[in-house]
Design an enzyme around this catalytic site. Structure first.
Site, short mmCIF file in Angstrom:
data_model
loop_
_atom_site.label_atom_id
_atom_site.label_comp_id
_atom_site.label_asym_id
_atom_site.label_seq_id
_atom_site.Cartn_x
_atom_site.Cartn_y
_atom_site.Cartn_z
N ARG A 1 25.63 54.62 58.30
CA ARG A 1 24.20 54.70 58.00
C ARG A 1 23.56 55.50 59.13
O ARG A 1 23.43 55.02 60.26
CB ARG A 1 23.62 53.28 57.93
CG ARG A 1 22.13 53.18 57.58
CD ARG A 1 21.73 51.71 57.52
NE ARG A 1 20.33 51.49 57.30
CZ ARG A 1 19.74 51.32 56.12
NH1 ARG A 1 20.49 51.39 55.02
NH2 ARG A 1 18.45 51.10 56.01
N HIS B 1 20.82 58.18 49.29
CA HIS B 1 21.14 56.76 49.44
C HIS B 1 21.99 56.33 48.23
O HIS B 1 21.57 55.53 47.40
CB HIS B 1 19.86 55.94 49.52
CG HIS B 1 20.01 54.57 50.10
ND1 HIS B 1 21.24 54.05 50.46
CD2 HIS B 1 19.10 53.61 50.37
CE1 HIS B 1 21.06 52.83 50.94
NE2 HIS B 1 19.78 52.54 50.90
N GLN C 1 22.85 52.58 47.21
CA GLN C 1 21.72 51.87 46.62
C GLN C 1 21.59 52.19 45.14
O GLN C 1 21.35 51.29 44.32
CB GLN C 1 20.43 52.24 47.35
CG GLN C 1 19.20 51.54 46.80
CD GLN C 1 19.23 50.05 46.99
OE1 GLN C 1 19.31 49.57 48.12
NE2 GLN C 1 19.19 49.29 45.90
N ASP D 1 9.72 53.21 46.19
CA ASP D 1 10.28 53.06 47.54
C ASP D 1 9.13 53.15 48.52
O ASP D 1 8.02 53.61 48.19
CB ASP D 1 11.31 54.17 47.80
CG ASP D 1 12.06 54.00 49.11
OD1 ASP D 1 12.09 52.87 49.64
OD2 ASP D 1 12.60 55.00 49.61
N CYS E 1 14.19 49.22 46.47
CA CYS E 1 15.37 49.05 47.32
C CYS E 1 15.11 48.15 48.52
O CYS E 1 16.06 47.74 49.18
CB CYS E 1 15.91 50.41 47.75
SG CYS E 1 14.79 51.38 48.77
N ARG F 1 24.08 45.29 45.72
CA ARG F 1 24.67 46.15 46.74
C ARG F 1 26.08 45.67 47.07
O ARG F 1 27.01 46.47 47.23
CB ARG F 1 23.81 46.17 48.01
CG ARG F 1 22.48 46.91 47.89
CD ARG F 1 22.66 48.43 47.87
NE ARG F 1 23.31 48.93 49.06
CZ ARG F 1 22.70 49.19 50.22
NH1 ARG F 1 21.39 48.98 50.33
NH2 ARG F 1 23.37 49.67 51.24
#
Length: 310
Positions: free
Chosen positions: A101, A128, A131, A227, A267, A295
């Site tokens: 990450r 991402h 996700q 988001d 998310c 996830r």
């Protein structure tokens, strides 16, 4: 050949479906796959703040029979204290996979080029993809399985230039979704990402559409997603974010324009009253905590898929 998952289109449509089907099976039987039995180690590197990513990968690696080696990027200083390539050579001789990450996509690509083991994008500034795998898994659950994904209309509202918008375009196109992005014109998705998504839809029957009209995007949609307005590392001031994205807030009025049984994704972390209202995210059509749990299952399936092909 070593397989990596650096961006959503690293999985072909059939492969994406295979991963999602496996994720459904692993959710029903969490210890059905043990590719890391030994235990084999997986390096999990964090340069950015994390909650769901750290928990889901560390738990998932353990449930796959492995051992997660969690590395704090602030201590490792990858690319500063030593090069990304040198770090990759060190890790690749000791672990079965690398999960990272980080910030620049180029760092992840350099890691993949030298590690010799699967490298997984746990979030970069550009994409991402883990996700969005979890989001697709959640939509499949809500709509009756992976066969229901093609033709599903997903409307994303907010910052069209961030990593979630880019991954919805690529991952959604791969799944055969009709992806609509509602965003200010000055925050449109990257042109190359949009073009790649359109190329993918030619074989999957999906579509991608960018608009500066929230009403157009959400009309009749099966899934609404948003988001945070200001992503990690984004220098946009709060007042400017409100000016840009306030008209794209996911509220009850927007939800009312979607299908009656539409579901809401985010998310997380969420900022109630900013990109989404409390009424919507805490309401009966929100599946954000199913999404957060997924996830775990999607990433376990992804790691299993990559390890079996390396």
């Amino acid at each position: 050949m070593t397989r990596h998952f650096l961006r959503d289109d690293d999985l072909a449509p059939a492969e994406q479906r295979e991963v999602l089907e496996l994720a459904l099976r692993l959710k029903a039987d969490r210890f059905a796959a043990r590719p890391l039995e030994g235990p084999r180690a997986v390096a999990v590197l964090f340069d950015k703040p994390t909650l769901r990513t750290q928990v889901s990968f560390t738990v998932g690696i353990a449930e796959l029979g492995g051992f997660p080696v969690v590395v704090d990027g602030r201590l490792a200083k990858i690319g500063e204290r030593e090069s990304v390539a040198d770090t990759a050579h060190v890790l690749g001789r000791q672990v079965a996979a690398v999960v990272w990450r980080t910030y620049a996509q180029s760092r992840l690509e350099e890691m993949a080029s030298a590690a010799g083991v699967p490298v997984v994008n746990a979030l970069t500034d550009d994409f991402h993809p883990c996700q969005v795998l979890a989001d697709l898994l959640t939509v499949a659950e809500q709509r009756g399985g992976t066969d229901a994904l093609p033709g599903t209309v997903l409307a994303y509202t907010g910052d069209g230039a961030n990593n979630m918008a880019h991954s919805y375009l690529l991952g959604g196109a791969t799944a055969g979704l009709h992806v609509r992005v509602a965003t200010p014109r000055e925050r449109a998705p990257r042109a190359d990402v949009l073009e790649r998504a359109r190329q993918i839809t030619a074989s999957t029957g999906g579509s991608v559409h960018v608009t500066d009209s929230l009403a157009e995007a959400v009309a009749g949609a099966h899934v609404l997603a948003t988001d945070t307005w200001v992503s990690m590392g984004d220098s946009t001031e709060a007042a400017e974010a409100e000016r840009l994205f306030g008209p794209f807030r996911l509220d009850a009025a927007a939800l009312a324009k979607a299908c009656d049984d539409a579901v809401v994704l985010h998310c997380l972390p969420a900022y109630r009253g900013k990109e989404i209202t409390a009424e919507v995210i805490d309401g009966p059509q929100s599946v954000v905590f199913d999404e957060a749990e997924n996830r775990l299952h999607a990433q376990k399936a992804l790691l299993t898929f990559l390890l079996e092909r390396t």
